[in-house]
Every structure is written in structure tokens, then in C-alpha cells.
Design a protein around this motif. Structure first.
Motif, short mmCIF file in Angstrom:
data_model
loop_
_atom_site.label_atom_id
_atom_site.label_comp_id
_atom_site.label_asym_id
_atom_site.label_seq_id
_atom_site.Cartn_x
_atom_site.Cartn_y
_atom_site.Cartn_z
N THR A 109 0.96 -1.32 -0.11
CA THR A 109 0.10 0.00 -0.07
C THR A 109 0.97 1.26 0.06
O THR A 109 0.37 2.46 -0.33
CB THR A 109 -0.94 -0.02 1.36
OG1 THR A 109 -0.05 0.09 2.36
CG2 THR A 109 -2.08 -1.06 1.16
N PRO A 112 1.09 3.24 -3.63
CA PRO A 112 -0.18 3.68 -4.00
C PRO A 112 -0.48 5.00 -3.09
O PRO A 112 -1.28 5.89 -3.74
CB PRO A 112 -1.08 2.79 -3.97
CG PRO A 112 -0.10 1.42 -4.05
CD PRO A 112 0.94 2.02 -3.55
N ARG A 116 0.26 7.89 -5.72
CA ARG A 116 -0.77 8.18 -6.16
C ARG A 116 -1.92 8.81 -5.17
O ARG A 116 -2.79 9.27 -5.78
CB ARG A 116 -1.58 6.72 -6.56
CG ARG A 116 -0.60 5.78 -7.47
CD ARG A 116 -1.32 5.99 -9.01
NE ARG A 116 -0.73 5.05 -9.86
CZ ARG A 116 0.02 5.33 -10.82
NH1 ARG A 116 0.46 6.61 -11.18
NH2 ARG A 116 0.49 4.34 -11.62
N TRP A 118 -3.87 7.74 -2.85
CA TRP A 118 -4.92 6.61 -2.44
C TRP A 118 -5.09 6.85 -1.05
O TRP A 118 -3.97 6.96 -0.48
CB TRP A 118 -4.72 5.28 -3.06
CG TRP A 118 -4.68 5.09 -4.48
CD1 TRP A 118 -4.56 5.84 -5.45
CD2 TRP A 118 -4.82 3.69 -5.04
NE1 TRP A 118 -4.62 5.35 -6.57
CE2 TRP A 118 -4.61 4.02 -6.47
CE3 TRP A 118 -5.12 2.52 -4.57
CZ2 TRP A 118 -4.86 2.88 -7.40
CZ3 TRP A 118 -4.97 1.26 -5.54
CH2 TRP A 118 -4.77 1.77 -6.78
N ASN A 119 -6.44 6.63 -0.56
CA ASN A 119 -6.55 6.54 0.80
C ASN A 119 -6.16 5.21 1.18
O ASN A 119 -6.18 4.07 0.37
CB ASN A 119 -8.06 6.99 1.14
CG ASN A 119 -9.12 6.16 0.57
OD1 ASN A 119 -8.93 4.95 0.69
ND2 ASN A 119 -10.31 6.60 0.17
N ASP A 122 -9.00 2.29 0.12
CA ASP A 122 -8.66 1.83 -0.99
C ASP A 122 -7.40 1.00 -1.45
O ASP A 122 -7.58 -0.11 -2.31
CB ASP A 122 -8.71 3.02 -2.11
CG ASP A 122 -10.32 3.51 -2.20
OD1 ASP A 122 -11.12 2.84 -1.79
OD2 ASP A 122 -10.47 4.84 -2.76
N ALA A 123 -6.47 1.48 -0.87
CA ALA A 123 -4.94 0.92 -1.21
C ALA A 123 -4.97 -0.67 -0.80
O ALA A 123 -4.54 -1.44 -1.01
CB ALA A 123 -4.05 1.88 -0.49
N THR A 126 -7.11 -2.78 -2.73
CA THR A 126 -6.23 -3.39 -3.91
C THR A 126 -5.36 -4.30 -3.48
O THR A 126 -5.03 -5.23 -4.21
CB THR A 126 -5.83 -2.07 -4.63
OG1 THR A 126 -6.87 -1.18 -5.01
CG2 THR A 126 -5.14 -2.36 -5.72
#
Ligand code: ADP
Ligand code: MG
Length: 250
Positions: A109, A112, A116, A118-119, A122-123, A126
Motif C-alpha cells: 500500500t 499507491p 498516487r 490513494w486513501n 482503497d489501497a 487493492t
């Protein structure tokens, strides 16, 4: 630029020196989306240097190199393009290079979230999906140091995929593994190839190369001696050097 018909990598007359050592000599190479290219050659022939140039880990002295629409300039003069390329190209090394002080999940994580934006939720979602995909979702909370080499390499693969790369580079991803763990890593790579990922793979696993490669490139002393579909390169090598290399490794 994400035009699916444009080559992802275009290398023209690329030359790379380490001091007086001429490591890559006038390399021309085009890789199109979805293509799986395997690079083979003796130790010291320039395989690692070639793929390290593609994601800007090595600078080069002359030639043109475009990766996913971003131009890399000689002598590393391409900071902006470099930043882009580093986020769009995934790389898996021989040594897994995981962060030992972070859990498996946090290894995946980190980029990302940081790069990126991402919170965490979400990370992590994924990351878990990717761990599932490489068959080690049950290891998410562990430290990488508690995992086998094969598991660590699959974490490294999941970590690279978390950035949703357009291109994946592999530098001898199974060379540091015990023989019984090679298969599980190759299986994960095979899956990725099937899904259409564009991949450049340096490997000594010739059976795997024959099976997954669209194209095999044989490098000798910094030059592409010969390339072609695996059946052609392995079964009917044209060049005497390719023949003698294959006679040694097959
Ligand atoms: P391969 O991956 O095919 O084994 P490399 O790309 O690692 O080959 O190396 C190609 C040549 O460049 C070798 O002669 C190697 O010793 C040399 N080389 C690689 N990295 C460096 C470096 N950082 N400094 C000086 N020489 C290097
Ligand atoms: Mg190497």
C-alpha cells in the motif's frame, strides 16, 4: 499517452558506457502493448543494464529512448519523464527488495498511498485483491522476513502491480529462489502474461521463455545478436553465437 497501437518502448541506437566499458551498443528495440519479451544471454552481456535503462535506473550516453510516450534523454537529463516512468513501469528484481520493517500489506500500500494519493482503505482493498491473485492473501499481516523466498517474490510482484503499471520489467526474478519455489513465481508471471500485461523478462528459465515469450532476444557483449519467436530462436537459431550459447544452457 496511452495509445494502444503505439509501442510502449522505443529504443533507437542506444549506447551505454560504464567508464571505458561499452556495455550497450547501438541497441534498437520496440515493444508493443501486450508483448512479452524475454531477454537471454551470458552473464555480463548487458541484460540488466538494458532493462534498467528502460525505467531510468541507468542513464545512457547516446541514442533515443521513449517509454510510454515519455522521452528519456542521454545523461539522465529528463527528471520529469523519469518521475512519470518510475510510476508507470513496475520492476521485480532478483533480490526481492521488500521493506523488512513493514508488513506485507504495508509494503504493497505504501507507493499507491504516497505516490498516487490513494486513501488507506482503497489501497488495502487493492493490495488484498493482488495478494489473493498471487495466492498469499493469508500472509498479509506478516513481516516479509517470515515468508519463504517464493512468497516474498510474489509480494514483490503484487507490490509492483499495485501501481497499475503499463509495463513490467523482471530481472532474473527466480534466480535467488530455491528450486522448489521457482514454479510458484513463474505461475504468477504466466497469469500476468495471459492477462495481456506488457512484460520484459530477463531469465535463464528457457522452458518458461519458450512458453510465454512472444519474442526472445539474445544479447551478446552488449549487442542484440539475434531475436525472434521462441520456436525460431530456440529450435533454429541462425547465428553461430546463439547456437553455442543455447548449447551451453539448454
Ligand atoms: P548481465 O545482467 O547480462 O549479467 P549487466 O548488465 O549487469 O550484465 O552488466 C554488463 C556489464 O556492465 C558487465 O561487464 C558488468 O560488469 C558491467 N557493469 C554493470 N553495472 C556496472 C556498474 N554499476 N559499474 C561498472 N560496470 C558495471
Ligand atoms: Mg543481470
Amino acid at each position: 499517452m496511452n495509445d494502444s497501437t503505439q509501442p510502449i518502448v522505443t529504443m533507437q541506437k542506444l549506447n551505454k558506457h560504464f567508464g571505458s566499458l561499452h556495455v550497450l551498443k547501438d541497441i534498437n528495440l520496440e515493444i508493443v502493448p501486450g508483448e512479452v519479451v524475454v531477454v537471454i544471454g551470458a552473464s555480463g552481456s548487458g541484460k540488466s543494464t538494458l532493462i534498467r535503462c528502460i525505467n531510468g535506473l541507468e542513464e545512457f550516453q547516446s541514442g533515443n529512448l521513449t517509454v510510454d510516450g515519455h522521452d528519456l534523454m542521454p545523461f539522465g537529463k529528463s527528471t520529469k519523464a523519469l518521475q512519470k516512468i518510475r510510476t508507470e513501469v513496475g520492476m521485480v528484481f532478483q533480490q526481492f527488495n521488500l521493506f523488512p520493517h513493514l508488513s506485507v500489506l504495508d509494503n504493497i500500500t505504501l507507493a499507491p498511498m504516497k505516490v498516487r494519493g490513494w486513501n488507506r482503505e482503497d489501497a488495502e482493498e487493492t493490495a488484498m485483491r493482488l495478494l489473493e491473485r498471487v495466492g498469499i492473501a493469508d500472509q498479509a499481516k506478516k513481516s516479509p522476513t517470515q515468508l519463504s523466498g517464493g512468497q516474498q517474490q510474489r509480494v514483490a510482484l503484487a507490490r509492483a502491480l499495485a501501481m497499475e503499471p503499463r509495463l513490467m520489467l523482471f530481472d532474473e526474478p527466480t534466480s535467488a529462489l530455491d528450486p522448489e519455489m521457482i514454479g510458484e513465481v513463474l505461475d504468477a508471471m504466466r497469469e500476468l502474461a495471459k492477462e495481456g500485461m506488457t512484460m520484459v523478462i530477463v531469465t535463464h528459465e528457457m522452458g518458461f521463455a519458450r512458453e510465454v515469450a512472444d519474442r526472445v532476444i539474445y544479447i551478446h557483449q552488449g549487442e542484440i545478436t539475434e531475436q525472434g519467436p521462441p520456436q525460431q530462436l530456440f529450435d533454429k537459431p541462425q547465428h553461430e553465437r546463439t547456437q553455442s550459447f543455447l548449447a551451453r544452457v539448454l
